[in-house]
Design an enzyme around this catalytic site. Sequence first.
Site, PDB file in Angstrom:
ATOM      1  N   ASN A 181      44.800  24.595  22.945  1.00 27.76           N
ATOM      2  CA  ASN A 181      45.484  25.874  22.997  1.00 27.76           C
ATOM      3  C   ASN A 181      46.199  26.072  24.333  1.00 27.76           C
ATOM      4  O   ASN A 181      47.419  25.972  24.418  1.00 27.76           O
ATOM      5  CB  ASN A 181      44.481  27.003  22.730  1.00 27.76           C
ATOM      6  CG  ASN A 181      45.165  28.326  22.473  1.00 27.76           C
ATOM      7  OD1 ASN A 181      46.314  28.527  22.810  1.00 27.76           O
ATOM      8  ND2 ASN A 181      44.451  29.247  21.859  1.00 27.76           N
ATOM      9  N   ASP A 182      45.426  26.283  25.388  1.00 30.13           N
ATOM     10  CA  ASP A 182      46.059  26.579  26.671  1.00 30.13           C
ATOM     11  C   ASP A 182      46.945  25.432  27.172  1.00 30.13           C
ATOM     12  O   ASP A 182      47.959  25.673  27.822  1.00 30.13           O
ATOM     13  CB  ASP A 182      44.995  26.894  27.732  1.00 30.13           C
ATOM     14  CG  ASP A 182      44.275  28.211  27.423  1.00 30.13           C
ATOM     15  OD1 ASP A 182      44.846  29.017  26.670  1.00 30.13           O
ATOM     16  OD2 ASP A 182      43.165  28.406  27.925  1.00 30.13           O
ATOM     17  N   VAL A 183      46.572  24.180  26.851  1.00 26.25           N
ATOM     18  CA  VAL A 183      47.336  23.048  27.377  1.00 26.25           C
ATOM     19  C   VAL A 183      48.673  22.849  26.660  1.00 26.25           C
ATOM     20  O   VAL A 183      49.450  21.987  27.044  1.00 26.25           O
ATOM     21  CB  VAL A 183      46.527  21.721  27.327  1.00 26.25           C
ATOM     22  CG1 VAL A 183      45.274  21.822  28.172  1.00 26.25           C
ATOM     23  CG2 VAL A 183      46.198  21.334  25.906  1.00 26.25           C
ATOM     24  N   VAL A 184      48.912  23.643  25.589  1.00 29.06           N
ATOM     25  CA  VAL A 184      50.215  23.578  24.918  1.00 29.06           C
ATOM     26  C   VAL A 184      50.901  24.938  24.930  1.00 29.06           C
ATOM     27  O   VAL A 184      51.832  25.185  24.169  1.00 29.06           O
ATOM     28  CB  VAL A 184      50.100  23.081  23.454  1.00 29.06           C
ATOM     29  CG1 VAL A 184      49.685  21.625  23.412  1.00 29.06           C
ATOM     30  CG2 VAL A 184      49.117  23.934  22.657  1.00 29.06           C
TER      31      VAL A 184
ATOM     32  N   SER B 291      41.276  30.910  27.896  1.00 28.96           N
ATOM     33  CA  SER B 291      41.762  31.747  28.978  1.00 28.96           C
ATOM     34  C   SER B 291      41.964  33.194  28.532  1.00 28.96           C
ATOM     35  O   SER B 291      42.135  34.073  29.343  1.00 28.96           O
ATOM     36  CB  SER B 291      43.082  31.201  29.513  1.00 28.96           C
ATOM     37  OG  SER B 291      44.075  31.367  28.531  1.00 28.96           O
TER      38      SER B 291
END
Lengths: 94, 464
Positions: free
Chosen positions: B387-390, B428
Site C-alpha cells: 500500500n504505502d510503497v505504491v 501509515s
Amino acid sequence: MSAILLLFIFVLAIFLGLELITKVPSQLHTPLMSGSNAISGITIVGALLAAGTGGTVGTILGTLAVVFATINVVGGYLVTDRMLAMFKSSRREE
Amino acid sequence: MGFSFDFSSLINLAYIIASILFIYGLKMLGRAETARRGNLVSATGMLLAVVVTLLSGGLSFTWILVGLVVGSAVGVVAARSVQMTAMPEMVALFNGSGGLASLLVGWAEYLREPDVPIATALPIVLAVLIGGIAFTGSVVAFGKLAGRLPGRPMLFRGQQPINAGILAAAAILGLIFILAPASNYSLFLIVIFASLVLGVLAVIPIGGADMPIVISLLNSYSGLAASAAGFILENNVLIVAGSLVGASGLILTQIMCKSMNRSLSNVLFSGFGASVTSGASAVEGEVKALSSEDAYFILEASRSVIFVPGYGMAVAQAQHVVRELADLLEENGAEVRYAIHPVAGRMPGHMNVLLAEANVPYEQLVEPEDVNPSMATIDVAVVIGANDVVNPAAREDQTSPLYGMPIINVDEARTVFVLKRSMNPGFSGVENPLFFKENTRMLFGDAKQTISSLVSEFKEALAA
C-alpha cells in the site's frame, strides 16, 4: 592488552564492516541480517569462559549465557543457510 | 623481546583466523552467487573460535556441555521448523538471545572479579546496558511481529521524557558504578533492570511497518554488546566480530530509513501511524472494482506484467500461487518481473525470501529504480497486499506524511490491479489516491484466493 589498543581494533573493525556491507543488493538483506546476527553470537566465547570458571552464581549466569549464545549461533547459521538454499538462479535451473 | 610461540599465542592466532573467516564470510554474503558459502565460511570461523576457547584450558566442562546441548537443540528445532513467513520474528528472537547472552557474560565477569579498573568496568556496564536493550527490545519486536502484541504504536503521555529519564538514570548509576565497581553491586543490578525496561519502552511506540528499521537497529545493538564483552575479556575476536555486526546493522538501518525518506529519530520517537493523519488532501475519483474473470482477460492480453508484493502477500501466504500465475503468464508469452521495495514486509528483504521460497529465480526480482523508468511500458502492474510503497501521494502531494518517500510508480503502468481485502488505508493511515486513479482496478478479497481464481481461469483456457 591496553584499552587503547582494543579501541583501535574496534574502530578499524567498524570501518571494515561499513565497507563490507555498503554495496549489498537488497534481495540479500534478510540473509545478511540473520547471518550477521549469528556472528553476534561470538559472545559465546565469553559465555564458555564464564560457565567454565565462575563461582556458583557465575556458573549459573555463564551456563545461561552459553544456552542463549548457542541458540543465537546455531539457530542463526541454520536459518540463514535454509534461506540461502532457496535463492536460485534461473540460469542454473535450465 | 623474544617471540615465543607458547600455547596462548597459538590460541590468539586461531582467534585471528576466526576473525578473517568472519570478514570473508560477510563479504561473500553480499553476493547472491557466493552467499551460501559465505555463511558456511563464517560458521567455520565460529566453530574454530568455540573449539579453541574450549581447548584454552582451566575450564570445567560439565555446565558448558549442558549449555551447548540445550542451546543447540533449541536452535536446531527453531531454525528447522520456522515458516518462511515467520522469519522476521525468528530473527528477532535469535537476536534477543545474543543480546541476553552478552548481558549475562558481563554480569558473570563482574561476579568473577568485582574489583576491576575503569577500562573493564566501563565495558561491563555497556555490555549489560546494550545487551539488555537488545534483549527485551527484540522480545517486544517478536511479540509485535508474531501478532501477540498489538502492531500499532503504543503511546502514552510523557513517554519520551520517561525514556530519557530512565536512560539518564542508568547512565549516571553506571558512571558511579564504574568509579567503584566492587562496592556497588546493587547499582549494577539497577542498571540491568533499567536496560531491560528501556528495551521494552523503546520498541513499543514503533509500529509494525517500521519493524525493518527496528530489527536492523537491534541487530546492530547485539553486535555492539558482543563487542563490549570483548573489551571486558580483552578478546580481539569478540571485538572484531561484534563491531562487524554493529556496522552491518547500522548500514541496514540507514538503507531502510532512506527507503522510507525518514530520519532514524523520526522512526524511533514519532509513533508514526499511531493515528490517522490529517492534513493529507482529500482524494477524488471513483473506485472501480474488477471481477477475477475480467482481470483474466486483461492479463491474458498482456505482454509485460509486474508484481508488486507487500506484507499482505506474506499474511495471505500467497507467494506460491503468485509464482504459479507468473509461470502461466510466461507460458502465455508475457514478460514477468517482481518489483520489490526495500521496506516491503516486516524485515529488510522479507519479500525476496518469500518469493525465493516459492522458487522465483532471483533475476526476476528487481528494485524500484530498475523498473520505474520503464513503468509506462508495463501492461499490468499487480499490487499484492502493498500500500504505502505504491502510494503516488509520496510523489505528488506535499502535504502527505509519505511525501518524499521513494515508491514504485505503479500508477504509471497501463493498468494497475490492486489486490486488497478492503478499502482500509495502509499502515501509515494515509489514504492512497492510487485506488481512485483512472487506470486502477480493485480486486477485493483474500489475495491468495484472488490469485488462485486467476490461475484456474488460465488453466481452464489452456485446457479448452
